[in-house]
Design an enzyme around this catalytic site. Structure first.
Site, PDB file in Angstrom:
ATOM      1  N   CYS A 113       0.842  -1.033  -0.120  1.00 36.28           N
ATOM      2  CA  CYS A 113      -0.023   0.165   0.014  1.00 36.28           C
ATOM      3  C   CYS A 113       0.804   1.015  -0.017  1.00 36.28           C
ATOM      4  O   CYS A 113       0.403   2.455  -0.096  1.00 36.28           O
ATOM      5  CB  CYS A 113      -0.923  -0.049   1.298  1.00 36.28           C
ATOM      6  SG  CYS A 113      -1.942  -1.238   1.030  1.00 36.28           S
ATOM      7  N   HIS A 249      -3.428   7.131   2.770  1.00 37.26           N
ATOM      8  CA  HIS A 249      -3.678   6.018   2.007  1.00 37.26           C
ATOM      9  C   HIS A 249      -5.294   5.540   2.557  1.00 37.26           C
ATOM     10  O   HIS A 249      -5.433   5.736   3.598  1.00 37.26           O
ATOM     11  CB  HIS A 249      -2.770   4.944   2.469  1.00 37.26           C
ATOM     12  CG  HIS A 249      -3.216   3.517   2.035  1.00 37.26           C
ATOM     13  ND1 HIS A 249      -3.779   3.197   0.834  1.00 37.26           N
ATOM     14  CD2 HIS A 249      -3.392   2.330   2.983  1.00 37.26           C
ATOM     15  CE1 HIS A 249      -4.119   1.991   0.791  1.00 37.26           C
ATOM     16  NE2 HIS A 249      -4.060   1.390   2.049  1.00 37.26           N
ATOM     17  N   ASN A 279     -10.196  -0.168  -0.475  1.00 33.58           N
ATOM     18  CA  ASN A 279      -8.815  -0.179  -0.415  1.00 33.58           C
ATOM     19  C   ASN A 279      -7.931  -0.520  -1.687  1.00 33.58           C
ATOM     20  O   ASN A 279      -8.232  -1.858  -2.012  1.00 33.58           O
ATOM     21  CB  ASN A 279      -8.310  -1.011   0.733  1.00 33.58           C
ATOM     22  CG  ASN A 279      -6.849  -1.042   0.842  1.00 33.58           C
ATOM     23  OD1 ASN A 279      -6.110  -0.404  -0.036  1.00 33.58           O
ATOM     24  ND2 ASN A 279      -6.272  -1.433   2.007  1.00 33.58           N
TER      25      ASN A 279
HETATM   26  O1  UT7 Z   1      -4.140  -1.256   3.676  1.00 35.89           O
HETATM   27  C1  UT7 Z   1      -3.271  -1.213   4.838  1.00 35.89           C
HETATM   28  C2  UT7 Z   1      -3.663  -2.317   5.483  1.00 35.89           C
HETATM   29  N1  UT7 Z   1      -5.116  -2.725   5.736  1.00 35.89           N
HETATM   30  C3  UT7 Z   1      -5.656  -2.114   6.698  1.00 35.89           C
HETATM   31  O2  UT7 Z   1      -5.368  -0.914   7.268  1.00 35.89           O
HETATM   32  C4  UT7 Z   1      -6.975  -2.855   7.429  1.00 35.89           C
HETATM   33  C5  UT7 Z   1      -6.803  -2.733   8.734  1.00 35.89           C
HETATM   34  N2  UT7 Z   1      -7.987  -3.343   9.542  1.00 35.89           N
HETATM   35  C6  UT7 Z   1      -9.171  -3.100   9.501  1.00 35.89           C
HETATM   36  O3  UT7 Z   1      -9.622  -2.156   8.532  1.00 35.89           O
HETATM   37  C7  UT7 Z   1     -10.470  -3.546  10.440  1.00 35.89           C
HETATM   38  O4  UT7 Z   1      -9.609  -4.355  11.363  1.00 35.89           O
HETATM   39  C8  UT7 Z   1     -11.200  -4.622   9.631  1.00 35.89           C
HETATM   40  C9  UT7 Z   1     -12.189  -4.046   8.787  1.00 35.89           C
HETATM   41  C10 UT7 Z   1     -10.423  -5.534   8.760  1.00 35.89           C
HETATM   42  C11 UT7 Z   1     -11.757  -5.342  10.723  1.00 35.89           C
HETATM   43  O5  UT7 Z   1     -12.846  -4.548  11.699  1.00 35.89           O
HETATM   44  P1  UT7 Z   1     -12.458  -4.802  13.240  1.00 35.89           P
HETATM   45  O6  UT7 Z   1     -13.482  -3.959  13.603  1.00 35.89           O
HETATM   46  O7  UT7 Z   1     -11.120  -4.895  13.499  1.00 35.89           O
HETATM   47  O8  UT7 Z   1     -13.267  -6.176  13.186  1.00 35.89           O
HETATM   48  P2  UT7 Z   1     -12.828  -7.540  13.789  1.00 35.89           P
HETATM   49  O9  UT7 Z   1     -11.847  -8.187  12.734  1.00 35.89           O
HETATM   50  O10 UT7 Z   1     -12.427  -7.604  15.118  1.00 35.89           O
HETATM   51  O11 UT7 Z   1     -14.244  -8.512  13.604  1.00 35.89           O
HETATM   52  C12 UT7 Z   1     -15.442  -8.271  14.223  1.00 35.89           C
HETATM   53  C13 UT7 Z   1     -16.421  -9.285  13.920  1.00 35.89           C
HETATM   54  C14 UT7 Z   1     -15.975 -10.803  14.067  1.00 35.89           C
HETATM   55  O12 UT7 Z   1     -17.148 -11.416  14.677  1.00 35.89           O
HETATM   56  P3  UT7 Z   1     -17.003 -12.005  16.102  1.00 35.89           P
HETATM   57  O13 UT7 Z   1     -16.029 -12.656  16.199  1.00 35.89           O
HETATM   58  O14 UT7 Z   1     -17.169 -10.650  17.049  1.00 35.89           O
HETATM   59  O15 UT7 Z   1     -18.323 -12.724  16.278  1.00 35.89           O
HETATM   60  C15 UT7 Z   1     -15.987 -10.838  12.556  1.00 35.89           C
HETATM   61  O16 UT7 Z   1     -15.965 -12.476  12.342  1.00 35.89           O
HETATM   62  O17 UT7 Z   1     -17.018  -8.956  12.815  1.00 35.89           O
HETATM   63  C16 UT7 Z   1     -16.905 -10.168  11.763  1.00 35.89           C
HETATM   64  N3  UT7 Z   1     -16.740  -9.955  10.701  1.00 35.89           N
HETATM   65  C17 UT7 Z   1     -17.616  -9.477   9.626  1.00 35.89           C
HETATM   66  N4  UT7 Z   1     -19.039  -9.604   9.843  1.00 35.89           N
HETATM   67  C18 UT7 Z   1     -19.696  -9.331   8.831  1.00 35.89           C
HETATM   68  C19 UT7 Z   1     -15.453  -9.651   9.893  1.00 35.89           C
HETATM   69  N5  UT7 Z   1     -15.592  -9.462   8.663  1.00 35.89           N
HETATM   70  C20 UT7 Z   1     -16.814  -9.408   8.375  1.00 35.89           C
HETATM   71  C21 UT7 Z   1     -17.810  -9.111   7.306  1.00 35.89           C
HETATM   72  N6  UT7 Z   1     -19.332  -9.020   7.533  1.00 35.89           N
HETATM   73  N7  UT7 Z   1     -17.414  -8.941   6.300  1.00 35.89           N
END
Ligand code: UT7
Length: 322
Positions: A113, A249, A279
């Site tokens: 990125c 970014h 992204n």
């Molecule tokens: O480009 C540079 C690199 N990339 C980034 O900068 C991305 C960095 N990370 C993020 O943007 C975030 O961490 C995410 C958007 C990927 C995830 O958000 P989060 O608030 O960190 O959510 P999480 O991974 O802790 O997941 C929360 C819940 C989980 O369920 P449980 O375990 O709480 O029941 C996931 O399974 O949300 C669930 N989940 C989803 N639910 C519906 C994960 N993906 C999805 C989805 N739809 N697409």
């Protein structure tokens, strides 16, 4: 003193738009979750006959037209990409041929990125030291090709697109400072498990998809955007008030807002296009920049701060007069 200055900019997005609602039909996710957690509403996905080179080429053509330069003027092409067309030749060489450019160097830079910022840093150094006069710095990605459409944790986050700036030697101030960094310690937090050398033994090869520990990457990204912006300002004895526009970014709206808050930058001075583009890795900053210029928000003479963070980890920033 010779500066390198943005003489023109262009971008290209594939026609095919996939909304969150469309994704609801194929995976266990919801428009509401995606918008709340990421700010993303839709993304553009390349057609089967579109490659990183074809979309990068279109962005380059538009940027060259904007700058009023022809193929004979270009003496350096850098493509920031982690989704090149082929192992070799570089995507930059493929674009060079299609543009009808002869001579000068052409290379890809893989900094995930941060690829566009890395490319900008390199081209800036070439121009300032007389190694090139007119460079194309392209950020182009077809991330859809390394997306696991069965992993809702990553599939909703990424999109395809390309942006390009024409950098030209100038006596007028342009790029004021650039910084690039890397720390390979965090390789496995965000990576594609198999590739060329690692997957030589097909029995060990996994599938070539993006894998990410989202939470860990999130925290690092926020802290790094703050540090890198402050490092660049300190280098110039500058202050946050000197920046007209912060163009980060575009990974996640929550990361952008948290970084802006830490920096004390009001959101009115932050360019955010992650809702429309998702992204797009190395393409995200030139895509956001082009959109903000076309909308008349960013104007000639404005002072801009770019900052990127990505797999590696890699990170970088640039401060410039547009
Ligand atoms: O480009 C540079 C690199 N990339 C980034 O900068 C991305 C960095 N990370 C993020 O943007 C975030 O961490 C995410 C958007 C990927 C995830 O958000 P989060 O608030 O960190 O959510 P999480 O991974 O802790 O997941 C929360 C819940 C989980 O369920 P449980 O375990 O709480 O029941 C996931 O399974 O949300 C669930 N989940 C989803 N639910 C519906 C994960 N993906 C999805 C989805 N739809 N697409």
């Amino acid at each position: 003193m010779t500066y390198s200055r943005i003489a023109g900019i262009g971008s290209y997005l594939p026609k095919n738009v996939v909304s969150n609602k469309d994704l609801e039909k194929t995976m266990d996710t919801s428009d509401e979750w995606i918008r709340e957690r990421t700010g993303i509403k839709r993304r553009h996905i390349a057609a089967d006959d579109e490659y990183t080179s074809t979309i990068g080429l279109e962005a380059a053509r538009r940027a060259m037209q904007d700058a009023g330069v022809g193929p004979e003027d270009i003496d350096l092409i850098i493509v920031g990409t982690c989704t090149p067309d082929k192992v070799f030749p570089s995507t930059a060489c493929i674009v060079q041929r299609q543009l009808g450019v002869n001579g000068g160097g052409a290379m890809d830079v893989n900094a995930a990125c941060s690829g566009f910022i890395y490319g900008l840093d390199i081209a800036n150094r070439f121009i300032k030291t007389g190694g090139a006069k007119t460079a194309l710095v392209i950020g182009a990605e077809t991330l859809s090709r390394i997306t696991n459409w069965e992993d809702r944790g990553t599939a909703v986050l990424f999109g395809d697109g390309a942006g390009c700036v024409v950098l030209q030697a100038s006596e007028e101030p342009g790029i004021l400072a650039t910084h690039i960094h890397a720390n390979g310690e965090y390789e496995e937090l965000l990576h594609v498990r198999s590739g060329i050398s690692v997957a030589y033994d097909k029995t060990q090869a996994g599938e070539a998809f993006i894998e990410m520990n989202g939470n860990a990457v999130f925290k690092r990204a926020v802290a790094t955007f703050d540090n890198i912006a402050r490092e660049t300002l300190a280098d110039l004895d500058g202050e946050l008030g000197d920046i007209d526009w912060f163009v980060p970014h575009q990974a996640n709206m929550r990361i952008i807002k948290a970084a802006a808050k830490k920096l004390g930058m009001p959101m009115e001075r932050v360019i955010a296009t992650v809702d429309e583009h998702a992204n797009t890795s190395g393409a995200s900053i030139p895509l956001a920049l082009d959109q903000a210029i076309r909308e008349g928000r960013i104007k000639r003479g404005d002072t801009l701060m770019f900052a990127a963070f990505g797999a590696g980890f890699t990170w970088g920033s640039a401060m410039l007069k547009y």
